[in-house]
Design a protein around this motif. Structure first.
Motif, mmCIF file in Angstrom:
data_model
loop_
_atom_site.group_PDB
_atom_site.id
_atom_site.type_symbol
_atom_site.label_atom_id
_atom_site.label_comp_id
_atom_site.label_asym_id
_atom_site.label_seq_id
_atom_site.Cartn_x
_atom_site.Cartn_y
_atom_site.Cartn_z
ATOM 1 N N VAL A 88 0.963 -1.090 0.030
ATOM 2 C CA VAL A 88 0.139 0.063 0.124
ATOM 3 C C VAL A 88 0.895 1.340 -0.131
ATOM 4 O O VAL A 88 1.917 1.323 0.558
ATOM 5 C CB VAL A 88 -0.901 -0.041 1.242
ATOM 6 C CG1 VAL A 88 -1.604 1.090 1.355
ATOM 7 C CG2 VAL A 88 -1.716 -1.165 1.232
ATOM 8 N N GLN A 89 0.469 2.276 -0.587
ATOM 9 C CA GLN A 89 1.162 3.769 -0.755
ATOM 10 C C GLN A 89 0.195 4.564 -0.796
ATOM 11 O O GLN A 89 -0.642 4.635 -1.323
ATOM 12 C CB GLN A 89 2.339 3.428 -2.006
ATOM 13 C CG GLN A 89 2.145 4.048 -3.023
ATOM 14 C CD GLN A 89 3.342 4.173 -4.036
ATOM 15 O OE1 GLN A 89 4.325 3.387 -3.727
ATOM 16 N NE2 GLN A 89 3.213 4.853 -4.919
ATOM 17 N N ILE A 90 0.837 5.994 -0.276
ATOM 18 C CA ILE A 90 -0.147 7.176 -0.148
ATOM 19 C C ILE A 90 0.532 8.120 -0.783
ATOM 20 O O ILE A 90 1.992 8.214 -0.481
ATOM 21 C CB ILE A 90 -0.633 7.256 1.195
ATOM 22 C CG1 ILE A 90 -1.357 6.143 1.930
ATOM 23 C CG2 ILE A 90 -1.568 8.700 1.202
ATOM 24 C CD1 ILE A 90 -1.764 6.211 3.118
ATOM 25 N N THR A 91 0.252 8.673 -1.963
ATOM 26 C CA THR A 91 0.956 9.844 -2.335
ATOM 27 C C THR A 91 -0.098 11.098 -2.460
ATOM 28 O O THR A 91 -1.278 11.065 -2.471
ATOM 29 C CB THR A 91 0.965 9.531 -3.854
ATOM 30 O OG1 THR A 91 1.658 8.104 -4.193
ATOM 31 C CG2 THR A 91 1.977 10.337 -4.699
ATOM 32 N N ARG A 92 0.645 12.187 -2.412
ATOM 33 C CA ARG A 92 -0.006 13.584 -2.094
ATOM 34 C C ARG A 92 0.164 14.216 -3.644
ATOM 35 O O ARG A 92 1.248 14.287 -4.158
ATOM 36 C CB ARG A 92 0.427 14.477 -1.049
ATOM 37 C CG ARG A 92 -0.428 15.867 -0.860
ATOM 38 C CD ARG A 92 0.049 16.589 0.234
ATOM 39 N NE ARG A 92 1.781 16.959 0.046
ATOM 40 C CZ ARG A 92 2.508 16.846 0.977
ATOM 41 N NH1 ARG A 92 2.368 16.269 2.220
ATOM 42 N NH2 ARG A 92 3.792 17.041 0.818
ATOM 43 N N TYR A 93 -1.050 14.741 -4.082
ATOM 44 C CA TYR A 93 -1.033 15.452 -5.310
ATOM 45 C C TYR A 93 -1.841 16.851 -5.272
ATOM 46 O O TYR A 93 -2.704 16.941 -4.140
ATOM 47 C CB TYR A 93 -1.808 14.831 -6.484
ATOM 48 C CG TYR A 93 -1.337 13.582 -6.987
ATOM 49 C CD1 TYR A 93 -0.108 13.387 -7.724
ATOM 50 C CD2 TYR A 93 -1.524 12.230 -6.374
ATOM 51 C CE1 TYR A 93 0.463 12.254 -8.214
ATOM 52 C CE2 TYR A 93 -0.792 11.113 -6.662
ATOM 53 C CZ TYR A 93 -0.047 10.994 -7.589
ATOM 54 O OH TYR A 93 0.957 9.997 -8.217
#
Length: 155
Positions: A88-93
């Motif tokens: 699982v990964q979380i990326t901010r945009y």
């Protein structure tokens, strides 16, 4: 029919035993030459350990600045669950003028999640049976900017 096969097998065995009996020595460029000097200067022995490590870093550089509480809680939720593959990964945009968090979830037809800065689910940009998400934000991939990795499951 059996005689040619027997002859071929015997020939192969003789060839392999001859090849295995040859002495092979391997010298690295840092070994001193056997006969003194070769044309020019000898290659010196290394003076330090290698400085290049081609292995991936065990810990990724995550952006931990200004993580909202709901996001920290979401990360703790994932750490309490069994590890997924892929991780699982979380990326901010930045998307449509606001900060959003894109969360990928494991494998195989699972929806990805897109949250606003307050933690409200906006849509599922990808995943599902079609791989195209829930259709609520079909332009996310084209219009997202400012990618910053916030967290990836390190396990």
């Amino acid at each position: 029919m059996r005689l040619p096969l027997f002859v071929a097998a015997a020939s192969l065995a003789a060839l392999l035993s001859t090849a295995c009996n040859r002495g092979v020595s391997v010298n690295t460029p840092t070994d001193p030459p056997v006969s003194g000097s070769v044309n020019g200067n000898d290659t010196p022995n290394p003076t330090s350990a290698n400085t290049t490590d081609l292995r991936a870093s065990a810990t990724a550089a995550f952006d931990t600045t200004a993580r909202p509480k709901w996001l920290a809680d979401r990360i703790q939720y994932h750490l309490a669950e069994p590890k997924q593959n892929p991780a699982v990964q979380i990326t901010r945009y930045s998307y449509k003028g606001q900060v959003v968090y894109y969360e990928t979830l494991g494998c195989c037809d699972q929806f990805s999640n897109l949250y606003n800065q307050q933690g409200k689910m906006l849509c599922h940009p990808e995943g599902g049976l079609t791989g195209r998400g829930d259709g609520q934000c079909p332009d996310f991939d084209k219009n997202k900017t400012g990618e910053t990795l916030v967290w990836r499951d390190p396990r």
